[in-house]
Design an enzyme around this catalytic site. Structure first.
Site, short mmCIF file in Angstrom:
data_model
loop_
_atom_site.label_atom_id
_atom_site.label_comp_id
_atom_site.label_asym_id
_atom_site.label_seq_id
_atom_site.Cartn_x
_atom_site.Cartn_y
_atom_site.Cartn_z
N HIS A 175 20.25 84.47 19.85
CA HIS A 175 20.17 84.25 18.39
C HIS A 175 19.48 85.43 17.81
O HIS A 175 19.81 86.27 17.14
CB HIS A 175 19.67 82.72 17.79
CG HIS A 175 19.31 82.85 16.43
ND1 HIS A 175 20.03 82.45 15.47
CD2 HIS A 175 18.12 83.39 15.65
CE1 HIS A 175 19.55 82.65 14.13
NE2 HIS A 175 18.36 82.99 14.47
N GLU A 176 18.48 85.82 18.43
CA GLU A 176 17.35 86.72 17.92
C GLU A 176 17.86 88.07 18.33
O GLU A 176 17.77 89.19 17.38
CB GLU A 176 15.96 86.63 18.76
CG GLU A 176 15.33 85.43 18.44
CD GLU A 176 14.85 85.14 16.88
OE1 GLU A 176 14.71 85.99 16.20
OE2 GLU A 176 14.91 84.03 16.26
#
Length: 262
Positions: A123-124
């Site tokens: 996600h990051e």
């Protein structure tokens, strides 16, 4: 051409030049050169390492680096990523332009296996892949003054500096782009699912990760997720997308991508 017309023409030309498209096809407004945003990310990361202790656990650090490297090794670029584990009890992680990843030790208490950890790291990295920091800073650049934004990291702590750090993804909450930030989060969730699946991590574990987050934090999202979608909204969104990424996961397994990070 009058000065006013020249200025209007310049703004229009800059706006047209700034049009870009995210990995999911969304139109974006990007004013800053990617290498400049990368430099900001590197500078912010160096400051974080000076101000926050790294974990002394070699085993946990190797585990985090194993998961992150399994994902970054599948990216279609030549970026060299630096990955560190910070000694911090909050369940947090971040990735910065310029190839910098940070994971807090507190996240390892919530992410119970490698695929759950890959959910957050993917996600990051998705934020970086979609140039969300550039998008946020471009808005600040256009509304708050370019030189103030570009020089903020080099100065003392200030509202401008906190704004740039927030745009990079590591600062305090700020209100100006709150709804837009949720759009970024949903986009990063989808990109993250794709990244973890193609690296050989089970995307179905993303739902378990957020169920763990919900159990650990009750009805409220974690502090670092204060501008993010609610846990239930995020879980529903992930569940809807998992069938789309399962072929990527199956292809990764067939190709021998089977991370064993412990």
């Amino acid at each position: 051409m009058t000065l006013r017309n020249f200025f209007t023409f310049g703004v229009l030309a800059a706006s047209l030049a700034a049009c870009a498209t995210s990995p999911l096809g969304r139109q974006q407004f990007l004013l800053l050169p990617a290498n400049q945003v990368d430099e900001m990310g590197v500078t912010a990361y160096a400051q974080m390492k000076e101000e926050n202790p790294l974990s002394s656990s070699e085993q946990q650090t190797a585990y985090v680096r194993c998961v992150a490297t399994a994902i970054t090794s599948t990216l279609d670029d030549s970026q060299q990523w630096e990955i560190n584990l910070f000694q911090d009890d909050s369940a947090n992680a971040f990735a910065l332009p310029g190839g910098k990843i940070g994971v807090n030790t507190g996240l390892l208490k919530v992410a119970n296996n490698q695929s759950q950890l890959a959910t957050v790291i993917g996600h990051e990295i998705g934020h970086v892949q979609a140039q969300h920091s550039n998008e946020r800073m471009s808005l600040q650049y256009a509304t708050q003054g370019g030189m103030q934004v570009l020089g903020a990291l080099a100065g003392a702590d200030s509202a401008a500096k906190q704004g740039v750090l927030a745009a990079l993804g590591v600062g305090a909450q700020y209100g100006l782009t709150l709804p837009f930030s949720r759009k970024h989060e949903a986009e990063a969730d989808i990109i993250g699912l794709q990244l973890m699946a193609q690296a050989g991590f089970d995307p179905r574990e993303s739902v378990s990760l957020w169920q763990n987050m919900s159990a650990a934090n009750g009805e409220e999202p974690p502090e670092f997720m204060s501008t993010h979608p609610s846990n239930s909204t995020r879980i529903n969104g992930l569940e809807a997308r998992i069938p789309e990424v399962m072929p990527l996961y199956n292809q990764a397994k067939a190709a021998g991508r089977n991370p064993q990070c412990g």
